[in-house]
Design a protein around this motif. Structure first.
Motif, PDB file in Angstrom:
ATOM      1  N   ASP A   1       0.821  -1.214   0.000  1.00  0.00           N
ATOM      2  CA  ASP A   1       0.000   0.000   0.000  1.00  0.00           C
ATOM      3  C   ASP A   1       0.854   1.264   0.000  1.00  0.00           C
ATOM      4  O   ASP A   1       0.483   2.269  -0.607  1.00  0.00           O
ATOM      5  CB  ASP A   1      -0.925   0.006   1.220  1.00  0.00           C
ATOM      6  N   LEU A   2       1.979   1.191   0.682  1.00  0.00           N
ATOM      7  CA  LEU A   2       2.844   2.377   0.731  1.00  0.00           C
ATOM      8  C   LEU A   2       3.410   2.690  -0.640  1.00  0.00           C
ATOM      9  O   LEU A   2       3.599   3.850  -1.000  1.00  0.00           O
ATOM     10  CB  LEU A   2       4.003   2.141   1.712  1.00  0.00           C
TER      11      LEU A   2
ATOM     12  N   SER B   1      -3.452   3.880  -9.261  1.00  0.00           N
ATOM     13  CA  SER B   1      -3.147   4.947  -8.312  1.00  0.00           C
ATOM     14  C   SER B   1      -4.022   6.181  -8.543  1.00  0.00           C
ATOM     15  O   SER B   1      -4.366   6.891  -7.618  1.00  0.00           O
ATOM     16  CB  SER B   1      -1.672   5.340  -8.427  1.00  0.00           C
ATOM     17  N   SER B   2      -4.377   6.387  -9.827  1.00  0.00           N
ATOM     18  CA  SER B   2      -5.139   7.600 -10.098  1.00  0.00           C
ATOM     19  C   SER B   2      -6.503   7.566  -9.432  1.00  0.00           C
ATOM     20  O   SER B   2      -7.042   8.590  -9.034  1.00  0.00           O
ATOM     21  CB  SER B   2      -5.300   7.772 -11.611  1.00  0.00           C
TER      22      SER B   2
ATOM     23  N   PHE C   1      -4.992   8.655  -2.276  1.00  0.00           N
ATOM     24  CA  PHE C   1      -4.670   8.817  -0.851  1.00  0.00           C
ATOM     25  C   PHE C   1      -4.358   7.495  -0.174  1.00  0.00           C
ATOM     26  O   PHE C   1      -4.233   7.441   1.046  1.00  0.00           O
ATOM     27  CB  PHE C   1      -5.827   9.496  -0.123  1.00  0.00           C
ATOM     28  N   LEU C   2      -4.287   6.451  -0.983  1.00  0.00           N
ATOM     29  CA  LEU C   2      -4.112   5.125  -0.385  1.00  0.00           C
ATOM     30  C   LEU C   2      -2.960   5.056   0.617  1.00  0.00           C
ATOM     31  O   LEU C   2      -3.142   4.554   1.722  1.00  0.00           O
ATOM     32  CB  LEU C   2      -3.951   4.084  -1.498  1.00  0.00           C
ATOM     33  N   PRO C   3      -1.771   5.566   0.299  1.00  0.00           N
ATOM     34  CA  PRO C   3      -0.663   5.379   1.249  1.00  0.00           C
ATOM     35  C   PRO C   3      -0.888   6.062   2.595  1.00  0.00           C
ATOM     36  O   PRO C   3      -0.193   5.755   3.547  1.00  0.00           O
ATOM     37  CB  PRO C   3       0.534   6.009   0.517  1.00  0.00           C
TER      38      PRO C   3
ATOM     39  N   LEU D   1       0.311   4.817   6.534  1.00  0.00           N
ATOM     40  CA  LEU D   1       1.110   5.768   7.310  1.00  0.00           C
ATOM     41  C   LEU D   1       0.522   5.949   8.703  1.00  0.00           C
ATOM     42  O   LEU D   1       1.243   6.019   9.700  1.00  0.00           O
ATOM     43  CB  LEU D   1       1.158   7.125   6.603  1.00  0.00           C
ATOM     44  N   HIS D   2      -0.798   5.983   8.739  1.00  0.00           N
ATOM     45  CA  HIS D   2      -1.440   6.097  10.050  1.00  0.00           C
ATOM     46  C   HIS D   2      -1.128   4.895  10.919  1.00  0.00           C
ATOM     47  O   HIS D   2      -0.785   5.028  12.082  1.00  0.00           O
ATOM     48  CB  HIS D   2      -2.955   6.212   9.879  1.00  0.00           C
ATOM     49  N   LEU D   3      -1.281   3.737  10.307  1.00  0.00           N
ATOM     50  CA  LEU D   3      -1.028   2.524  11.080  1.00  0.00           C
ATOM     51  C   LEU D   3       0.415   2.497  11.569  1.00  0.00           C
ATOM     52  O   LEU D   3       0.708   2.168  12.717  1.00  0.00           O
ATOM     53  CB  LEU D   3      -1.329   1.293  10.222  1.00  0.00           C
ATOM     54  N   LEU D   4       1.299   2.902  10.658  1.00  0.00           N
ATOM     55  CA  LEU D   4       2.717   2.875  10.988  1.00  0.00           C
ATOM     56  C   LEU D   4       3.007   3.800  12.164  1.00  0.00           C
ATOM     57  O   LEU D   4       3.827   3.497  13.026  1.00  0.00           O
ATOM     58  CB  LEU D   4       3.501   3.324   9.753  1.00  0.00           C
TER      59      LEU D   4
END
Lengths: 862, 165
Positions: A132-133, A142-143, A147-149, A153-156
């Motif tokens: 996902d990152l 991706s288009s 905002f997928l990544p 990032l939140h989880l990380l």
């Protein structure tokens, strides 16, 4: 998911049917919330039923059913505290879902429920997070979902373990280096990864530094925030010194107050390490102080100026003016609170500023808001000096009498601690302080009896000149029968009783004292206090008899003695059968003496000053006339251990003789043990004639260990000789000089006996061990080492942990060279990739780490 | 750095809880209870800052809801106070006149907003307009996706219904 599921085959009809029923009749989150809210009384049962539904539904093969079940579970877990640890695997199953909605649900559930140390399945998420990152750069979709990544990032940032962090660190780099709405998020996540896993520093640090000069103000803000957190107190800010120019640029150019505040915070940590930075930032700081409309930014400027630019007079002036503005904002308690807080920060250096606002502070003590009262008390104590201690403390104690119990005791506590600090350094007039102690004890809610009693006795032992006033205060406390009902005051009363017995020669009316000590309500006292009372009666009695013989006191005559004797006989007599050994023992001593005196008097008739009566009274008075002094806390250490003393002998056998009570008592008051001492004395009394021998042995002991006794020679009380009154002080001229430093006061401060600085042993040693502990802390220096290494190696260094550790070594050497030839700008610029152009920072060699920081992870925890 | 954010009503029911430090469930429960006790009885005229263990709680009351943020002791109180207000303004705009029930029923959306606003305990965005715009985009994505799922789901339902009938 996109294609309809196959029709159920004959083998799995049953399971499909149940799953079908689940999906058809599944309750949505809204249904769940409504049913929970519909009947608050049966909430637990509804929730329990829902939970069992969820447990079934979450095992469904249909992703939609599963995701709705997970959604419900997330709700229940975050707002009704039901553990969702059993769903960890199902959450992981949903993470790869192609539907953004389901994916988001799964990530939310994961970030709310995963815990880095307890979720064992966390490593299973690594691959999905990685996918996902990197989705933006690899996948074609991706288009449709840019905002997928942000989800990983939140989880990380919330639930990452060190392991996960180190695996995913390389994936953050492209996000960090490309300008996009995701960049600030990546910066924030990077900060968490860095602090969790210092070994990722070689990979992530440079992109993070580059974010400081990004065009996107949000990225800059996030990066400044990240460095602000990385350099926060438990960590060592020294490695970030080389970043000062970048942050300075942000400080000058940024328009966002939030960013400016964070930048100022970083500077407030760097300036103490490199004072030259102060002259650079003072100008923008003054500008903000003068012009900014944002109170938060002004507050931050004040804090920075006050804490690290005390030498810049003009900025300081501005800051103090702003503090006064804050203090005078009557309509906003927040601003007044912050005004007091910053005022307190001025304390040691700019007392005049505090003094100017004294009235506001005193007024704030009466504020209904506890936070403001606290802050005002803190400021009040900070500005208390010898000159104004009387004024401040009287005001505080008066305030305590009016406050609610909790705050009253806080006030008393701070008055007691600050006045007794460094051997009552703040106190000039001991008569005043002693009567203040008496006043404190009388405050209705006072629970500080232990400390008050300790100080009363301590002053009695240490300050000779204060004794008459002490006896007066003690008398007032003893006479008041209402105090006997307050169990917080038992220690104070017991101290008062001891004082009036020990210093009975200053007492005006011994008879009154005996009456006070034997008043009926003393039966309310606990055994230990009662024993002290009775022992004091004995002392008063012997003193009275003696002064009667000498005819030194007009107050004591035959009738007084007779009344005293009969009163003692009458009130103490019944106690001879007391069940408490301590009381019984002393009562019998006392009665023994009473009968002895009475008998002799009968035998020899009135006014007989010769013979037995004379002898006996003299001997007894001599017993009590030896003065007790304070004992140094390390006196024991100075005694050399006799050779035949076996200290290693196991004393466990003795434990059965010692009750818990004994142990507790001796622990409660380690420095002054008046209680056991008087106990010894009483035993001596009972022996009568043989006590002469005891007394001489005491004298012998004094002769041998004179060092630990105070001299009782009368001439040493003369004011001229007080300098060498305690002989031990000779080794410590410093402490004496200290006390006579301020001589503005009209009344000469009486000598306070100090044995040696070792008396403060307990506190000072604990302090030093604290420092030691700081030094010995397990090194999480990894992060710093790598940072230093990174900086030292310059831009060309590879992102390789092993090379960076070598770099650290090099850097250390370099740093030393630079120190020896200070001001060589060329080299330092060189070392820092030529990015730093500010001349103000000549030294980039951060001091080689001495104090190491504690592991960062712990500090995140509350 | 923000340690956690809590939305609680006067009775102490948590309406939103987000922790930026890993805490055990039992500890979370305790923290929520303590914070509620700390803020609920304070007079509106009192300061909005309370010391909490080794940190401090910045709180603000809106009608019956307490918005509390636990931050480090060195953090700037006023900035976080503004931050709470900004968050409330965003919620207010998003739900147009937000009330407690909005938060109860739109549990996931509130988290979505909060995640746009704060990440890893750091404020991400201070512009109200930017967040609202971003929320529009995100909602669009999730809304569209939701419909998509239903479209797929419906024919399958029909099939099955037919089969069982």
């Amino acid at each position: 998911m996109a294609s309809p599921p196959p029709l159920p085959s004959s083998t799995s009809v049953l399971s499909s049917a149940s799953s079908l029923a689940d999906s058809l009749f599944q309750r949505s989150l809204d249904d769940l919330i409504k049913s929970v809210r519909s009947d608050p009384s049966s909430e637990p049962s509804i929730i329990a039923r829902s939970l069992s539904e969820i447990r079934r539904e979450i095992r469904s093969s249909d992703p939609l059913t599963k995701s709705i079940a997970l959604q419900k579970l997330t709700y229940l877990s975050s707002l009704h505290f039901h553990s969702m640890s059993f769903a960890a695997f199902h959450t992981l199953e949903l993470l790869p879902s192609p539907s953004p909605q389901t994916k988001r649900l799964a990530y939310l559930a994961a970030s709310l429920s995963f815990h880095p140390s307890t979720t064992e399945l966390l490593p299973l998420a690594t691959h999905q997070l990685h996918k996902d990152l990197t989705s933006l750069s690899t996948s074609s979709s991706s288009s449709s979902f840019p905002f997928l990544p942000s989800l990983p990032l939140h989880l990380l940032s919330l639930a990452s373990s060190a392991d996960l962090s180190s695996h995913l660190a390389p994936d953050l780099v492209p996000l960090l280096s490309r300008s996009s709405p995701l960049q600030p998020k990546a910066v924030a996540a990077t900060y968490r990864v860095l602090s969790l896993c210092p070994s990722t520093v070689p990979v992530l640090f440079k992109p993070l530094v580059d974010c400081l000069s990004s065009d996107n103000p949000l990225t800059v803000s996030a990066a400044v925030g990240a460095f602000c957190e990385l350099s926060a107190p438990p960590n060592d800010p020294a490695p970030y010194l080389p970043l000062a120019p970048e942050i300075y640029r942000v400080l000058v150019n940024s328009r966002s107050n939030w960013t400016l505040i964070k930048a100022l915070k970083i500077f407030s940590r760097l300036v103490p390490l490199e004072p030259r930075l102060g002259t650079r930032i003072v100008e923008p700081l003054s500008k903000f102080l003068r012009e900014s409309q944002a109170k938060s930014l002004v507050l931050e400027c004040i804090k920075t100026v006050v804490s690290c630019l005390p030498t810049h007079t003009e900025a300081m002036r501005l800051a103090i003016d702003k503090i006064k503005e804050l203090l005078s904002s009557d309509d906003d308690p927040n601003l007044r609170y912050l005004g007091l807080q910053t005022l307190g920060m001025l304390a040691p250096g700019h007392l005049w500023a505090l003094e100017e606002s004294r009235e506001v502070v005193a007024q704030s003590l009466t504020d209904p808001d506890r936070s403001i009262c606290h802050e005002a008390l803190r400021v009040m104590m900070a500005m208390t000096l010898q000159e104004n201690s009387i004024e401040s403390c009287t005001l505080l104690v008066r305030q305590a009498a009016k406050s609610d119990p909790e705050f009253a005791n806080e006030i008393l506590d701070s008055v007691l601690t600050s006045c007794s600090k460094d051997f009552y350094e703040l106190v000039v007039d001991f008569d005043w302080y002693v009567s203040l102690l008496g006043e404190m004890a009388r405050i209705v809610h006072c629970t500080k009896g232990d400390e008050i009693s300790r100080q009363l006795v301590d002053i009695g032992l240490r300050v000779r000149d204060a004794r008459p006033e002490l006896v007066r205060v003690a008398r007032e406390l003893l006479i008041d029968p209402s105090l006997l009902g307050n169990h917080f005051l038992y220690n104070v009363l017991s101290a008062a009783a001891w004082i009036s017995g020990e210093y009975v020669e200053f007492s005006k009316d011994p008879m009154e004292l005996v009456e006070a000590l034997l008043q009926p309500r003393t039966s309310l006292l606990p055994t230990s206090a009662r024993a002290v009372y009775i022992q004091s009666v004995l002392k008063v009695l012997t003193f009275s008899c003696n002064s009667h013989i000498d005819e030194s006191s007009s107050l004591v005559n035959d009738t007084v003695i007779a009344r005293m004797l009969s009163l003692i006989e009458m009130t103490v007599g019944p106690l001879a059968e007391s069940e408490e050994a301590e009381v019984e023992d002393r009562v019998r001593n006392l009665l023994g003496v009473v009968r002895l005196v009475a008998n002799i008097k009968d035998l020899s008739g009135d006014k007989d000053k010769d013979g037995m009566i004379y002898e006996v009274v003299r001997v007894m008075d001599a017993l009590f006339s030896d003065e007790m002094g304070p004992v140094s806390a390390n006196a024991q250490k100075k005694v050399s251990v006799p050779e035949d003393l076996d200290l290693k002998d196991n004393l466990a056998d003795l434990s059965e003789f010692i009750s818990d009570n004994d142990a507790a008592m001796s622990r409660s008051n380690p420095s002054i043990l008046f209680y056991p001492q008087s106990c010894n004395a009483s035993e001596e009394v009972e022996v009568g004639p043989t006590s002469v021998a005891e007394s001489t042995s005491l004298k012998e002991h004094r002769k041998r260990h004179g060092l630990y006794y105070l001299s009782t020679d009368k001439e040493t009380t003369e004011p001229e000789l007080t300098e060498d009154y305690p002989r031990v002080n000779e080794t410590l001229p410093l402490s004496n000089g200290d006390t006579t430093r301020r001589v503005k006061v009209t009344k000469l401060r009486p000598t306070v006996v100090k044995l040696d600085e070792g008396e403060d042993l307990a506190t000072s040693s604990s302090l030093s061990t604290k420092v030691e502990a700081m030094k010995d802390d397990p090194l999480s220096g990894a992060i710093k080492d790598v940072l230093l290494g990174k900086k030292g190696n310059g831009a060309s260094s590879s992102f390789d942990a092993s090379s960076s550790s070598q770099g650290k070594g090099k850097d250390k050497v370099k740093g030393k060279e630079i120190k020896s030839k200070k001001g060589e700008e060329g080299e330092s610029k060189d070392r820092h990739k030529g990015r730093r152009k500010h001349k103000h920072r000549k030294e980039p060699a951060p001091p080689v780490s001495v104090a190491q920081e504690t592991p960062v992870i712990q500090d995140f925890l509350l | 750095m923000i340690r956690f954010i809590l939305l609680q009503n006067r009775q102490g029911k948590t309406r939103l809880a987000k922790y930026y430090v890993p805490l055990e469930d039992s500890e979370k429960h305790k923290v929520e209870y303590e914070v509620h006790r700390l803020v609920v009885n304070r007079d509106p005229k009192f300061t909005n800052f309370v010391e909490f263990r080794t940190h401090k709680v910045i709180y603000r009351r809106y009608a019956g809801l307490f918005f509390s943020m636990c931050v480090d002791i060195t953090d700037n109180e006023l900035a976080y106070l503004e931050c709470i207000h900004l968050f409330v303004e965003i919620l207010d705009h998003f739900f147009s006149n937000v009330c407690e029930l909005d938060l109860v029923f739109n549990f996931h959306k509130v988290y979505l907003i909060l995640d746009e606003f704060i990440l890893a305990g750091e404020l991400q965005e201070t512009s109200k307009r930017a967040i609202i715009e971003r929320m529009g985009e995100l909602e669009n994505i999730y809304f569209r996706a939701m419909r998509f799922a239903i479209v797929i789901f419906t024919p399958w339902l029909k099939d099955l219904a037919f089969f069982s009938w």
